[in-house]
Structures are given as C-alpha cells and as structure tokens.
Design a protein around this motif. Structure first.
Motif, PDB file in Angstrom:
ATOM      1  N   ASN A  13     -52.904  34.574 -90.878  1.00 45.83           N
ATOM      2  CA  ASN A  13     -51.850  34.564 -90.647  1.00 45.83           C
ATOM      3  C   ASN A  13     -51.604  34.384 -89.895  1.00 45.83           C
ATOM      4  OD1 ASN A  13     -51.429  33.683 -93.239  1.00 45.83           O
ATOM      5  ND2 ASN A  13     -51.335  35.556 -94.387  1.00 45.83           N
ATOM      6  N   LEU A  14     -51.427  35.694 -88.606  1.00 45.28           N
ATOM      7  CA  LEU A  14     -50.984  35.594 -87.888  1.00 45.28           C
ATOM      8  C   LEU A  14     -51.379  34.529 -86.873  1.00 45.28           C
ATOM      9  CD1 LEU A  14     -49.805  38.100 -85.813  1.00 45.28           C
ATOM     10  CD2 LEU A  14     -51.854  39.034 -85.247  1.00 45.28           C
ATOM     11  N   PHE A  15     -52.522  34.007 -86.415  1.00 47.30           N
ATOM     12  CA  PHE A  15     -52.826  32.990 -86.043  1.00 47.30           C
ATOM     13  C   PHE A  15     -51.948  31.938 -85.927  1.00 47.30           C
ATOM     14  CE2 PHE A  15     -55.631  29.078 -84.599  1.00 47.30           C
ATOM     15  CZ  PHE A  15     -55.903  29.506 -83.638  1.00 47.30           C
ATOM     16  N   ASP A  16     -51.781  31.177 -87.657  1.00 50.39           N
ATOM     17  CA  ASP A  16     -51.099  30.578 -87.882  1.00 50.39           C
ATOM     18  C   ASP A  16     -49.181  30.790 -87.609  1.00 50.39           C
ATOM     19  OD1 ASP A  16     -52.745  28.853 -89.125  1.00 50.39           O
ATOM     20  OD2 ASP A  16     -52.119  30.563 -91.066  1.00 50.39           O
ATOM     21  N   ASN A  17     -48.862  31.846 -87.195  1.00 51.02           N
ATOM     22  CA  ASN A  17     -47.239  32.723 -86.637  1.00 51.02           C
ATOM     23  C   ASN A  17     -47.115  32.082 -85.374  1.00 51.02           C
ATOM     24  OD1 ASN A  17     -46.127  32.850 -89.700  1.00 51.02           O
ATOM     25  ND2 ASN A  17     -47.021  35.530 -89.197  1.00 51.02           N
ATOM     26  N   LEU A  18     -48.336  32.463 -84.817  1.00 47.76           N
ATOM     27  CA  LEU A  18     -48.555  32.344 -83.170  1.00 47.76           C
ATOM     28  C   LEU A  18     -48.443  30.351 -83.281  1.00 47.76           C
ATOM     29  CD1 LEU A  18     -49.080  33.558 -80.714  1.00 47.76           C
ATOM     30  CD2 LEU A  18     -51.108  33.022 -80.381  1.00 47.76           C
ATOM     31  N   LEU A  19     -48.820  29.733 -84.129  1.00 46.19           N
ATOM     32  CA  LEU A  19     -49.207  28.407 -83.327  1.00 46.19           C
ATOM     33  C   LEU A  19     -47.506  28.059 -84.058  1.00 46.19           C
ATOM     34  CD1 LEU A  19     -52.576  27.338 -84.941  1.00 46.19           C
ATOM     35  CD2 LEU A  19     -51.964  27.375 -82.572  1.00 46.19           C
ATOM     36  N   ALA A  69     -55.979  23.980 -81.118  1.00 52.08           N
ATOM     37  CA  ALA A  69     -55.936  24.170 -81.972  1.00 52.08           C
ATOM     38  C   ALA A  69     -55.569  22.947 -83.044  1.00 52.08           C
ATOM     39  CB  ALA A  69     -54.772  24.997 -82.575  1.00 52.08           C
ATOM     40  N   VAL A  70     -55.642  21.867 -82.661  1.00 56.19           N
ATOM     41  CA  VAL A  70     -55.530  20.936 -83.483  1.00 56.19           C
ATOM     42  C   VAL A  70     -56.688  19.988 -83.700  1.00 56.19           C
ATOM     43  CG1 VAL A  70     -54.454  18.144 -83.532  1.00 56.19           C
ATOM     44  CG2 VAL A  70     -53.153  19.890 -82.998  1.00 56.19           C
ATOM     45  N   LEU A  71     -57.739  20.060 -82.330  1.00 58.42           N
ATOM     46  CA  LEU A  71     -58.358  19.777 -81.975  1.00 58.42           C
ATOM     47  C   LEU A  71     -59.324  20.386 -83.027  1.00 58.42           C
ATOM     48  CD1 LEU A  71     -60.796  18.006 -80.514  1.00 58.42           C
ATOM     49  CD2 LEU A  71     -61.246  19.408 -78.661  1.00 58.42           C
ATOM     50  N   ILE A  72     -60.015  21.596 -82.723  1.00 61.38           N
ATOM     51  CA  ILE A  72     -60.512  23.203 -83.538  1.00 61.38           C
ATOM     52  C   ILE A  72     -60.173  22.973 -85.007  1.00 61.38           C
ATOM     53  CG2 ILE A  72     -60.760  25.378 -84.342  1.00 61.38           C
ATOM     54  CD1 ILE A  72     -60.484  26.121 -81.290  1.00 61.38           C
ATOM     55  N   GLN A  73     -59.295  22.471 -85.504  1.00 62.18           N
ATOM     56  CA  GLN A  73     -58.731  22.499 -86.620  1.00 62.18           C
ATOM     57  C   GLN A  73     -58.939  21.179 -87.291  1.00 62.18           C
ATOM     58  OE1 GLN A  73     -57.192  24.758 -88.774  1.00 62.18           O
ATOM     59  NE2 GLN A  73     -57.533  23.043 -90.605  1.00 62.18           N
ATOM     60  N   PHE A  74     -59.004  19.568 -86.731  1.00 56.17           N
ATOM     61  CA  PHE A  74     -59.766  18.596 -87.044  1.00 56.17           C
ATOM     62  C   PHE A  74     -61.307  18.777 -87.782  1.00 56.17           C
ATOM     63  CE2 PHE A  74     -61.533  14.964 -85.618  1.00 56.17           C
ATOM     64  CZ  PHE A  74     -61.560  14.062 -86.517  1.00 56.17           C
ATOM     65  N   LEU A  75     -61.807  18.965 -85.872  1.00 59.92           N
ATOM     66  CA  LEU A  75     -63.903  20.019 -86.080  1.00 59.92           C
ATOM     67  C   LEU A  75     -63.877  20.840 -87.402  1.00 59.92           C
ATOM     68  CD1 LEU A  75     -64.262  19.869 -83.132  1.00 59.92           C
ATOM     69  CD2 LEU A  75     -65.424  18.320 -83.657  1.00 59.92           C
ATOM     70  N   TRP A  76     -63.144  21.205 -86.887  1.00 63.38           N
ATOM     71  CA  TRP A  76     -63.364  22.523 -88.734  1.00 63.38           C
ATOM     72  C   TRP A  76     -62.972  21.675 -90.335  1.00 63.38           C
ATOM     73  CZ3 TRP A  76     -65.018  27.501 -89.145  1.00 63.38           C
ATOM     74  CH2 TRP A  76     -64.738  27.873 -90.394  1.00 63.38           C
ATOM     75  N   ASN A  77     -62.115  20.441 -90.133  1.00 65.41           N
ATOM     76  CA  ASN A  77     -62.436  20.230 -91.531  1.00 65.41           C
ATOM     77  C   ASN A  77     -63.468  19.151 -91.156  1.00 65.41           C
ATOM     78  OD1 ASN A  77     -59.590  21.728 -92.520  1.00 65.41           O
ATOM     79  ND2 ASN A  77     -58.480  19.964 -91.320  1.00 65.41           N
ATOM     80  N   LEU A  78     -63.743  18.352 -90.581  1.00 60.44           N
ATOM     81  CA  LEU A  78     -64.680  17.584 -90.759  1.00 60.44           C
ATOM     82  C   LEU A  78     -65.965  17.498 -90.669  1.00 60.44           C
ATOM     83  CD1 LEU A  78     -65.458  14.600 -89.359  1.00 60.44           C
ATOM     84  CD2 LEU A  78     -66.386  15.120 -87.342  1.00 60.44           C
TER      85      LEU A  78
END
Length: 82
Positions: A13-19, A69-78
């Motif tokens: 949640n802290l990381f999401d708020n930062l983003l 963060a977008v790249l990490i989220q994409f790779l994590w979902n992949l």
C-alpha cells in the motif's frame, strides 16, 4: 504468519501510494510544461526557465520511477501467468 502478510500489505500500500503521487507529479509537470511553453511563445520565458531547472532533479527521477514500476508490473504479470 498473519503478521508477515500484514506487513507485506502495508508495504504494498505504501508503494502504491508513492506511485500514485509520482503519477500526479508527472501529470502536473506536463501541465506546467504546456503552460510554460505557451508563456514562452508570448515572450515570457521565466516559467520555461523554471521548468528547465526542475527537469533533472525532479522530473527525470519521477519519470524513471514511473516507467520502471510499469516495466516491473508488466514482467510480474507476465511471469505470474505461467
């Protein structure tokens, strides 16, 4: 074990708020850029000069953090699909 999940959720949640803050900073920066560009077309250069001074210390790290963060989220979902 529930305590570990609670800390993990708090960290997420802290990381999401930062983003989210980072995204609003990028949006505000782009709006300020458009404003300063319009001012510079009319011969008033001070807003554009302020934007240039803020570019490296403020907007470059914000853009880098956002796209990382977008790249990490994409790779994590992949990887999570498999």
């Amino acid at each position: 074990m529930p305590e570990l999940n609670s800390k993990k959720n708090h960290l997420i949640n802290l990381f999401d708020n930062l983003l989210v803050f980072n995204l609003f900073l990028i949006i505000a920066g782009s709006l300020y850029f458009l404003f300063s560009f319009a001012c510079s077309l009319n011969g008033y250069l001070i807003p554009y000069q302020i934007f240039q001074k803020l570019w490296f210390p403020l907007f470059i790290p914000a853009l880098s953090t956002f796209f990382t963060a977008v790249l990490i989220q994409f790779l994590w979902n992949l990887l999570s699909k498999n």
